[in-house]
Design an enzyme around this catalytic site. Structure first.
Site, mmCIF file in Angstrom:
data_model
loop_
_atom_site.group_PDB
_atom_site.id
_atom_site.type_symbol
_atom_site.label_atom_id
_atom_site.label_comp_id
_atom_site.label_asym_id
_atom_site.label_seq_id
_atom_site.Cartn_x
_atom_site.Cartn_y
_atom_site.Cartn_z
ATOM 1 N N TYR A 107 16.255 2.494 4.593
ATOM 2 C CA TYR A 107 15.450 3.300 5.514
ATOM 3 C C TYR A 107 16.250 3.957 6.633
ATOM 4 C CZ TYR A 107 11.821 0.839 2.988
ATOM 5 O OH TYR A 107 11.042 0.336 1.981
ATOM 6 N N PRO A 120 4.894 6.650 2.438
ATOM 7 C CA PRO A 120 3.756 6.728 1.515
ATOM 8 C C PRO A 120 2.493 7.222 2.233
ATOM 9 C CG PRO A 120 4.818 4.560 1.478
ATOM 10 C CD PRO A 120 5.279 5.267 2.712
ATOM 11 N N HIS A 343 7.809 3.983 6.434
ATOM 12 C CA HIS A 343 8.024 2.860 5.520
ATOM 13 C C HIS A 343 8.942 1.756 6.060
ATOM 14 C CE1 HIS A 343 7.708 0.900 1.778
ATOM 15 N NE2 HIS A 343 7.773 1.930 0.972
#
Length: 605
Positions: A107, A120, A343
């Site tokens: 990430y 998402p 995320h």
């Protein structure tokens, strides 16, 4: 896939030991401390699993070459053994040998935009309102529902979740509210405000690209009721009737390096810095979106998914977002609702548990009318837009437009059966769906591909995910036989994160990169043409994300009792992939597999 302006000193959560965030007597800490630590699997086992997973997806020559490299890597006293020992030392010293590395590599060091590439989205069932009044009423009830869930987090009364009788790590629940990703020049950070001396008391509301700070607690600490929140949302709506000329939120959709540069320019100004800090610190964001253009129901589903994932572009609702915010709920005037989440802080299941709670809460009737006490006007967050920032916004708009045009996303509501059918055949619904995906892919491409299915490691302290590789020699045999007329991951023993650990250990030890990681087979194994995730929910919703490789698919599914919700994404820039085609072949594969089982009652896949 996934440097702070304000004067509050808050350590990024990824590099903060959870024990230092909690009071000593906390139930949360007691539970967390009782969880087993993530093991480092035996080296031999990982390498055996790796070779086995390569068989269906690489050529015989490539496999033979890799087998030789694996043998060299694991020779006694060789580099593999040295790295394994280093990893075992790390595991003894740390609460979780993987979690910091995973947060950074998956990430925070990932430089593609979070929009489409990492964050998402989720579409909720369409609500039955079609006007501003209904939109604001629902948004108010939703905010009240999230605050109700937050009370369980704050009081540490969230029920511990179990999988196969084993308690799961609950840490992710404590990261999803009052947190935000902050861009950095080479690596981002995630900042959590929930455990600061003065935890945030406000949410951010965005309407017509304008940001507002809405206090959701009274001075005595009690939350506002949905009636009171509704009144405050009306004030926000009425003071932002015109669309803001400069959608500053679009900056957060850009490539992370470009955004980091623009961010440092933006926060040089004190007014901007305070506004940004208010958004980052807020409990979550609520985006009050304009309605989307009217289209047929089939097209609408995919269009709404796009709206949740990216906002539909600068002409529609993308300026109504701050994509670095961990949790953003989206409520549009036409009844379209959902969310998008950053995320780095969490996987899908904790988000979906929160969503299930909130949706149930919104259905409850109001029992008492709230006293209409006068409430202060929500604070409008101001931004001073210099020519330089204006130019950054224009560039971000153009880049986002290119990304949106490239995204091919489709929703498949599979109504022929749900998890009820595989269960009646004593089969795992997830395995059944994964095999259907293998069959659909094989029928289109005539070969198997590296397939990623996320597996939870939450039975370990601070566990995130590992990989279930659905493509195997057995699955290849099955898909070939289907048209011929004549799992260990969640136990912390899968090989993907272990191999990643060995690779990162080599980097940390400053040794030259072992050949096993420079091999063609390794590149093929890590090129996930199918990136999949089951995110089950009680709510009739579905999650979605972009593909992780340019010539791949992102597939997410929520198996309900009597139907299955699927989302399939691909990129238009790849001539070989097509989301609608994969969805069509997936539907056919599921029906063919059911027919096979029904015509051969003894057969088990």
């Amino acid at each position: 896939m996934l440097a702070f302006a304000a004067r509050t000193v808050v350590k990024p959560l990824g590099f903060l030991k959870p024990s230092s965030m909690m009071t000593v007597s906390s139930r949360f800490k007691t539970h967390q401390d009782s969880l087993p630590r993530l093991p480092v699997p035996p080296l031999q086992q990982t390498l055996d699993h790796y070779l086995k997973a390569l068989q269906p997806i690489v050529s015989e020559e490539e496999w033979a070459q890799t087998k030789q490299l694996v043998e060299e890597f694991q020779t006694a006293g060789g580099v593999g053994e040295r790295l394994q020992k280093g990893l075992e030392r790390r595991a003894r010293k740390m609460e979780n040998w993987l979690s910091d590395w995973w947060l950074k590599t998956a990430y925070l060091q990932y430089r593609q935009p979070v929009v489409i590439y990492s964050s998402p989205g989720l579409v909720l069932p369409r609500q039955d309102f079609v006007d501003r009044q209904g939109q604001l009423r629902f948004a108010a009830k939703l905010i009240e529902g999230v605050l109700d869930f937050k009370a369980r987090i704050d009081h540490e009364t969230l029920p511990v979740e179990y999988l196969g009788g084993k308690p799961l790590c609950m840490n992710q629940y404590y990261q999803i509210l009052s947190s935000c990703r902050v861009p950095g020049p080479k690596q981002d950070s995630v900042t959590s405000f929930s455990k600061t001396k003065k935890p945030p008391m406000h949410v951010t509301v965005v309407h017509n690209y304008q940001f507002f700070e809405l206090d959701v607690y009274h001075s005595d600490g009690t939350p506002l009721t949905s009636d009171q929140i509704f009144m405050q949302l009306e004030k926000i709506w009425n003071s932002s009737l015109q669309t803001n000329k400069e959608p500053v939120g679009i900056l957060t959709s850009n490539h992370r390096n470009s955004w980091a540069k623009a961010y440092s320019t933006l926060i040089k100004d004190k007014v901007n810095r305070e506004s940004v800090h208010s958004i980052q610190k807020s409990i979550f964001t609520v985006c009050l979106d304009a309605p989307m253009p009217r289209v047929s129901e089939d097209v609408r589903r995919s269009q709404v998914a796009g709206q949740m994932l990216h906002g539909g572009g600068s002409e529609l609702n993308s300026g109504n977002r701050w994509f670095d915010k961990t949790l953003q709920f989206i409520v549009a005037e036409d009844g379209s609702c959902g969310l998008v989440y950053e995320h780095a802080a969490a996987e899908g299941p904790p988000i979906v548990t929160l969503v299930d709670h909130v949706i149930e809460f919104t259905k409850k009737p109001e029992l008492v009318r709230s006293p209409m006490v006068p409430l202060p006007m929500p604070k409008k967050l101001r931004f001073n837009i210099t020519p330089e920032i204006k130019s950054d916004i224009e560039k971000a708009k153009q880049n986002l437009s290119i990304m949106i045009q490239d995204l091919d996303i489709t929703m498949l509501m599979f109504h022929h059966f749900g998890k009820d059918f595989p269960k009646s055949e004593k089969l795992s619904p997830d395995s059944f769906i994964q095999m259907a995906l293998q069959l659909a892919y094989y029928r289109i491409y005539g070969q198997a591909c590296a397939t990623y299915e996320s597996a939870s490691l939450r039975m370990f302290h601070l566990g995130r995910t590992d990989t279930i590789r659905s493509a195997s020699m057995d699955s290849l045999t099955f898909v070939k036989a289907m048209d011929n007329p004549d799992v260990t991951a969640i136990r912390g023993e899968a090989f993907d994160r272990h191999l990643l650990g060995l690779k990162l250990q080599a980097i940390e030890d400053l040794v030259s990169m072992p050949d096993i990681f420079m091999d063609t087979s390794y590149a093929i194994a890590m090129h996930f043409n199918l990136s999949t995730s089951q995110v089950p929910a009680k709510t009739d919703c579905v999650m979605f994300f972009g593909p992780v490789v340019p010539d791949g698919y992102g597939v997410c599914y929520n198996p309900m009792e009597a139907h299955i919700n699927f989302s399939v994404s691909a990129y238009n820039s790849c001539a070989e992939t097509n989301a609608v085609r994969l969805a069509h072949y997936l539907e056919k594969a599921l029906l063919d597999m059911r027919a096979l089982l029904q015509s051969h009652p003894q057969a088990k896949l």
